[in-house]
Each structure stands twice: as C-alpha cells, then as structure tokens.
Scaffold this motif. Sequence first.
Motif, short mmCIF file in Angstrom:
data_model
loop_
_atom_site.label_atom_id
_atom_site.label_comp_id
_atom_site.label_asym_id
_atom_site.label_seq_id
_atom_site.Cartn_x
_atom_site.Cartn_y
_atom_site.Cartn_z
N ILE A 109 37.57 -36.19 110.78
CA ILE A 109 37.75 -35.68 109.42
C ILE A 109 36.44 -35.23 108.78
N PHE A 110 35.36 -35.99 108.99
CA PHE A 110 34.07 -35.73 108.34
C PHE A 110 33.05 -35.17 109.32
N PRO A 111 32.12 -34.35 108.84
CA PRO A 111 31.00 -33.90 109.68
C PRO A 111 29.92 -34.98 109.72
N GLU A 112 28.99 -34.84 110.62
CA GLU A 112 27.78 -35.67 110.70
C GLU A 112 28.06 -37.16 110.85
N VAL A 113 29.17 -37.51 111.49
CA VAL A 113 29.44 -38.93 111.77
C VAL A 113 28.70 -39.27 113.06
N PRO A 114 27.92 -40.35 113.05
CA PRO A 114 27.16 -40.69 114.26
C PRO A 114 28.09 -40.96 115.45
N GLN A 115 27.63 -40.57 116.64
CA GLN A 115 28.42 -40.80 117.85
C GLN A 115 28.61 -42.28 118.12
N LYS A 116 27.58 -43.04 117.85
CA LYS A 116 27.66 -44.49 118.02
C LYS A 116 27.53 -45.14 116.65
N LEU A 117 28.25 -46.23 116.49
CA LEU A 117 28.18 -46.95 115.22
C LEU A 117 26.81 -47.59 115.06
N LEU A 118 26.27 -47.45 113.88
CA LEU A 118 24.99 -48.05 113.55
C LEU A 118 25.22 -49.06 112.45
N THR A 148 46.47 -53.80 114.74
CA THR A 148 46.10 -53.09 115.97
C THR A 148 44.95 -52.10 115.75
N MET A 149 44.43 -52.01 114.54
CA MET A 149 43.33 -51.08 114.25
C MET A 149 42.01 -51.66 114.77
N THR A 150 41.39 -50.93 115.67
CA THR A 150 40.09 -51.37 116.19
C THR A 150 38.99 -50.59 115.50
N LEU A 151 37.78 -51.09 115.62
CA LEU A 151 36.63 -50.42 115.02
C LEU A 151 36.44 -49.03 115.62
N SER A 152 36.60 -48.90 116.94
CA SER A 152 36.42 -47.60 117.58
C SER A 152 37.53 -46.63 117.19
N MET A 153 38.75 -47.11 116.97
CA MET A 153 39.85 -46.26 116.53
C MET A 153 39.56 -45.68 115.15
N ILE A 154 39.13 -46.53 114.23
CA ILE A 154 38.81 -46.07 112.88
C ILE A 154 37.63 -45.10 112.92
N HIS A 155 36.64 -45.40 113.75
CA HIS A 155 35.47 -44.52 113.90
C HIS A 155 35.91 -43.14 114.38
N GLN A 156 36.85 -43.07 115.32
CA GLN A 156 37.36 -41.78 115.79
C GLN A 156 38.09 -41.03 114.69
N TRP A 157 38.84 -41.74 113.85
CA TRP A 157 39.52 -41.10 112.73
C TRP A 157 38.50 -40.44 111.80
N ILE A 158 37.46 -41.19 111.46
CA ILE A 158 36.43 -40.68 110.55
C ILE A 158 35.72 -39.48 111.18
N GLN A 159 35.44 -39.56 112.49
CA GLN A 159 34.80 -38.44 113.19
C GLN A 159 35.66 -37.18 113.16
#
Length: 140
Positions: free
Chosen positions: A75-84, A62-73
Amino acid sequence: EYGDIDVTIVVDNNTSSGSKLQQKSAKMIKLPLKPLSLHTRLNESSLERRKTTSKLRFTGNTMTLSMIHQWIQSIFPEVPQKLLGDEHDNINGVITECKLYYENVFSKAGVIIEFHTKELKIECECISTIAIIKENITRL
C-alpha cells in the motif's frame, strides 16, 4: 488504482556541432504505483504530537508480523524490505513491534502505522487515507 507505470526516457545526445545526424538514446523503465504513492516516509516521530482524527485497527490470531509487513509494503511506498526496530522493539534479536510514519506530499496529513504480531493500528489525519488502507487490506 494501483499497478505499474511504463515510462520511456529519451535522452538527446545531439551536439551543437551542426551535424545533421541526431543521436538519441531511449530507455524503458517500469515504476510501481501503490495505492498511497503520494505519501512519503518520515524518519522522525513528529507526527506523535499531531491530533489524529481517524483510527483503524485490525486484529487476528493468525496475523503474523511478516504478513502485516507485506500488507503495508503493498500500500505504501518506501517501506523497508526488512523490519527495523529499536532495542525496546525486539527480544533476542527478533523484531516484535514496528512503527512507521508517513505524510501526504500535498495535504501534509500524517499517518502513523504501528504493528506487532496479531495487531495492526493505523492513525491518520485524513479519513480517505483510512478508507484506501481498509479497501486494499480487505482485498488482499
């Protein structure tokens, strides 16, 4: 711990004309403090050559790319708003994989984050970084 830091910036606009009136301006700002705020994002893959000692892997149907991206955002600084991604990372313009590189500003310990749908892999030179990531992802 994480949250927000309220900062008040005071600027002294006083001129050296000898006037007894002191003019000051103040502005309050709110800065986000993330669990790994002492890490800075690197744009190059120089960390690939380093030997990582700790690894963490999350998988799930059930893990989506956007879900994982939100997790990383969160926890870490400077994560891009949109995936590149590069050309090899996308299919028909849709990002399918992302890789981010971070380095601790004090210890220079590197972190490699690689994720795609249904999987998140983290490699790090510092076990405490892995522990912080695990704690924060399981808390979400």
